[in-house]
Design a protein around this motif. Sequence first.
Motif: not given
Length: 281
Positions: A194-201, A152-158
């Motif tokens: 995709s990364l936004l949704v995975l981060w927000a859950r 998950r550490r890659w979510l926000l930078p990505g």
Amino acid sequence: MTRIRELDALRGFAVCGIMLVNTWQHTEGPKNEWWVETFLQGRFYPIFSLLFGISFALVLESASRWVLLRRLLWLLVFGLIQRTWYPGEVLTYYAVFGIGVLLPVSFLSGGWPILVLGVAALAWGVWVGGGILIIPGLFLIGMALMELRPGRRWLLPGLVVSAAVSAVLTWIYPMTGQWWIYVTAGLAGAAAYSLLVLWARPRWLEPMGKMALTNYVSGTVVIALTAPMRWPVLAVAGATLVAQLLFSWWWLSRFRYGPLEWVWRMLTWWKRVENRPILRS
């Protein structure tokens, strides 16, 4: 097969976006919703395709390739049936590319070789015109990501990088007219979403994702029936999505699988699968 709830939410998000874009594409008359073209078009099928590759890898953990072949062949049947009222369906392409690409590549070991192959296939698909030609590469990238399991550490930078790339390319495209830039902007936008949704859950989207096949097919039925009526895009798509979300929540509070998902599972395993109401204590 173990369900990953974040992926269900992402799949539900993709289904919602696909419904909105498909309604816009098939509405009669002028299409003046610039925001659909700018922020939504080309952003959701890539997510769905990536998730299909991830799901393939997940199923492969607990089922044989013969089972996966039957699963894909029945998906092809679903697609051919759907094509009778909706020529723009994507299920047949998913089935064909799944059989022709995912099954053979599943014999490779390790996620990195599959990732390299997927990136190369995606780059080729973008260069030659995009559309359905980007599906195989996305399938393979999804399959590789399931193998590599980035944290998950890659979510926000990505998210920051992909959103910036999408914004820049979307701005550049009208000045260049280069189609590959437009397609790449859509892919970068898909990555950002995709990364936004995975981060927000967003858990409220999970039922939509668990019943993705049912919701996708039923959405195309609505589009086929309402397209000639020239109703506003937001009215048709919004009402459909609210109804699908409520129905998905209601159905899955009582049953394990969605209606079409249940039929697909029984056909794949060629036996009756229990879908009894969940017992409450």
